[in-house]
Design an enzyme around this catalytic site. Structure first.
Site, PDB file in Angstrom:
ATOM      1  CG  PHE A 234      -1.874   1.176   1.227  1.00 27.33           C
ATOM      2  CD1 PHE A 234      -3.062   1.095   0.515  1.00 27.33           C
ATOM      3  CD2 PHE A 234      -1.587   2.358   1.903  1.00 27.33           C
ATOM      4  CE1 PHE A 234      -3.952   2.169   0.479  1.00 27.33           C
ATOM      5  CE2 PHE A 234      -2.471   3.433   1.878  1.00 27.33           C
ATOM      6  CZ  PHE A 234      -3.664   3.335   1.162  1.00 27.33           C
TER       7      PHE A 234
ATOM      8  CG  ASP B 140       5.729   3.690   1.483  1.00 25.32           C
ATOM      9  OD1 ASP B 140       5.814   4.287   2.576  1.00 25.32           O
ATOM     10  OD2 ASP B 140       4.689   3.685   0.792  1.00 25.32           O
TER      11      ASP B 140
ATOM     12  CE  LYS C 232       0.096   5.455   7.745  1.00 27.10           C
ATOM     13  NZ  LYS C 232      -1.270   5.772   8.096  1.00 27.10           N
TER      14      LYS C 232
HETATM   15  C1  PLP Z   1       3.276   2.414   3.659  1.00 21.05           C
HETATM   16  C2  PLP Z   1       2.318   3.519   3.358  1.00 21.05           C
HETATM   17  N1  PLP Z   1       2.565   4.347   2.338  1.00 21.05           N
HETATM   18  C3  PLP Z   1       1.732   5.362   2.039  1.00 21.05           C
HETATM   19  C4  PLP Z   1       0.579   5.577   2.757  1.00 21.05           C
HETATM   20  C5  PLP Z   1      -0.341   6.712   2.397  1.00 21.05           C
HETATM   21  O1  PLP Z   1      -0.227   7.724   3.336  1.00 21.05           O
HETATM   22  P1  PLP Z   1      -1.334   8.890   3.410  1.00 21.05           P
HETATM   23  O2  PLP Z   1      -2.588   8.266   3.892  1.00 21.05           O
HETATM   24  O3  PLP Z   1      -0.740   9.870   4.378  1.00 21.05           O
HETATM   25  O4  PLP Z   1      -1.445   9.438   2.035  1.00 21.05           O
HETATM   26  C6  PLP Z   1       0.289   4.737   3.831  1.00 21.05           C
HETATM   27  C7  PLP Z   1      -0.948   4.937   4.615  1.00 21.05           C
HETATM   28  O5  PLP Z   1      -1.429   4.074   5.310  1.00 21.05           O
HETATM   29  C8  PLP Z   1       1.169   3.681   4.145  1.00 21.05           C
HETATM   30  O6  PLP Z   1       0.925   2.834   5.163  1.00 21.05           O
END
Ligand code: PLP
Length: 392
Positions: free
Chosen positions: A134, A219, A248
C-alpha cells in the site's frame, strides 16, 4: 455522538462509511469521546500520533511557530524547514536531499516522479511493487498499490507497473531488469496486515536493484521515525535505499510527508519539476522537529523496543480460540485471528475501553503512541482479553 454521526452522514462523502466514534480530546495514550468515555488509544490515528496526544513539546513547538509565521509557500524559505531537512539527513547519516509534502501518498508521488526522471535518463519505464503493498490513494500512489479492490475502480492508472509477491526474493529478481526504473517496497506490509518479510528480503531487494541498475525506493511512511524502534526500519537492516518516503509519525499529528533521495538520486529533479504550496509548511516542520527531538531526548527508540517486546509477549499470552498468533516488531504489532473476526474484536475492544484497528478481516493492528509504557500495556491487554472472551 449520534447527532454528530447523523450530520456526518448528511454532509460527508460516503467513501469512509460512518465512523463509530467521535473523539473529542486526548492526553498521552488516552482519548475521550464526545460522551466523555475514555479509551486507551492503540491506533494513534493510524500510526501517526507518535508522542501521544497533547504532548507539551508538540504544543509548544506548534503554538510558537503558528504565532510567529504559519505559512510561506515554497516561494520563500524558512528556518524550520531547513532545520528539519538537515535533521532528517543527519538521522540517515548519508548525503541526501529532501522534498517535503503533506502526506504519505504525496511523498510517494515525489518518489514516482523521481523514478520517471531516472527512467527517462536510462531508457526505463517500468515500476515494480508488491502484491498487497500500500502506497496511498492518489492515482500515482494507487498505481503501485497492489490491492485490486482499491485499484480497479480507478483504472486506467499510470504504468507500467509489475506486481510481485511480497517477501519472495526470487520473484523480485525475475521481475526486475534493464526495463525497471524503480522498485517500491515497504519494510513490513503495513496496511497489508503488519506482515514482516523473511529475513534478508530488503537486502536482497537492494542487491537486485543494484545489479539491474534500478532505484530502490523504500516506503517508510508507516515504519519510519521510530515505529519499529529505529529511525528507519530499512537502515536497521543495513540496507541503503536510493529513496525513502516518510509521513505519518513524522509530524506527530500535523500533516507532513517527506521524500529523501540519497546520493545521486537527490540530483534527479530540475528546477520546476515538482512542488507543493503547503508541503514543508513551517508549522508542520516545527511539529516534526519536536517529534524527532522528543524521541531522541526521551530515548524513545529504546523504549519502543522494550515496550514493544512486552506487548508482543502479552499478545502471545492471550487465551482465546479466536487467536491464531501475533507478529510485528516495536510498537507495530498484529494479532492474527483464526477467521474473519477482526471487526467484532475491534468493536468489543472499544466497548472495553481500548481502540485497536481491524486492518484485515482476520488481523487486528496495534500501533500505539511511541510514548507507551509497560504499565499501559498491562492495562490494555486485559481489555483485549475481555473483548475476545465476549465474542468467542
Ligand atoms: C506504507 C504507506 N505508504 C503510504 C501511505 C499513504 O499515506 P497517506 O494516507 O498519508 O497518504 C500509507 C498509509 O497508510 C502507508 O501505510
Amino acid at each position: 455522538m449520534t447527532d454528530l454521526q447523523d450530520r456526518w452522514n448528511t454532509v460527508m462523502m460516503p467513501n469512509y462509511g460512518t465512523p463509530p466514534l467521535a473523539l473529542d480530546h486526548g492526553r498521552g495514550v488516552r482519548v475521550w469521546d464526545t460522551d466523555g468515555v475514555e479509551y486507551l488509544d492503540f491506533v494513534a490515528g493510524i500510526a501517526v500520533s507518535a508522542l501521544g496526544h497533547a504532548h507539551p513539546a508538540l504544543i509548544a513547538a506548534v503554538s510558537e511557530q503558528v504565532a510567529r509565521l504559519a505559512h510561506t509557500s515554497n516561494l520563500y524559505l524558512h528556518e524550520p524547514g531547513v532545520r528539519l531537512a538537515e535533521r532528517l539527513v543527519g538521522l540517515l547519516g548519508l548525503p541526501a536531499r529532501v522534498f517535503f509534502a503533506n502526506s504519505g501518498a504525496e511523498a510517494n508521488e515525489c518518489a514516482i516522479k523521481l523514478s520517471r526522471r531516472f527512467g527517462a535518463a536510462h531508457g526505463r519505464t517500468e515500476l515494480v511493487a508488491a502484491v498487497d503493498g500500500f502506497h496511498g490513494r492518489t492515482l500515482g500512489a494507487l498505481s503501485i498499490t497492489g490491492n485490486a479492490a482499491k485499484r480497479t475502480p480507478f483504472e486506467p492508472l499510470p504504468g507500467p507497473v509489475t506486481f510481485v509477491e511480497y517477501g519472495d526474493a526470487d520473484a523480485l529478481r525475475a521481475a526486475v531488469g534493464a526495463h525497471t526504473a524503480a522498485v517500491f517496497v515497504e519494510p513490513t506490509l503495513g496496511e497489508g496486515g503488519v506482515v514482516p518479510p523473511p529475513a534478508g528480503y530488503l537486502r536482497a531487494a537492494r542487491e537486485i536493484c543494484t545489479a539491474a541498475g534500478s532505484l530502490l525506493v523504500v516506503d517508510e511512511v508507516q515504519s519510519g521515525i521510530g515505529r519499529t524502534g529505529h529511525w528507519f526500519a530499512s537502515m536497521a537492516e543495513g540496507v541503503r535505499p536510493d529513496v525513502i518516503t516518510l509521513a505519518k509519525g513524522l509530524g506527530g499529528g500535523l500533516p507532513i510527508g517527506a521524500c529523501l533521495a540519497i546520493g545521486t538520486a537527490g540530483e534527479l529533479f530540475r528546477p520546476g519539476d515538482h512542488g507543493s504550496t503547503f508541503g514543508g509548511n513551517p508549522v508542520a516542520c516545527a511539529a516534526a522537529l519536536a517529534v524527532i527531538g522528543t524521541i531522541a531526548d526521551e530515548h524513545l527508540l529504546d523504549s519502543v523496543k522494550r515496550v514493544g517486546e512486552h506487548l508482543g509477549h502479552g499478545l502471545d499470552a492471550l487465551q482465546s480460540p479466536l487467536v491464531a498468533g501475533s507478529r510485528g516488531s516495536g510498537l507495530w504489532r498484529a494479532l492474527t485471528l483464526t477467521g474473519a473476526h477482526a471487526a467484532a474484536v475491534e468493536t468489543a475492544a472499544r466497548r472495553n475501553g481500548l481502540l485497536v484497528n481491524a486492518v484485515k478481516p482476520d488481523v487486528i493492528r496495534l500501533a500505539p503512541p511511541l510514548v507507551l509504557t509497560e504499565e499501559d500495556v498491562d492495562e490494555a491487554l486485559p481489555r483485549l482479553q475481555s473483548a475476545l472472551d465476549e465474542i468467542s
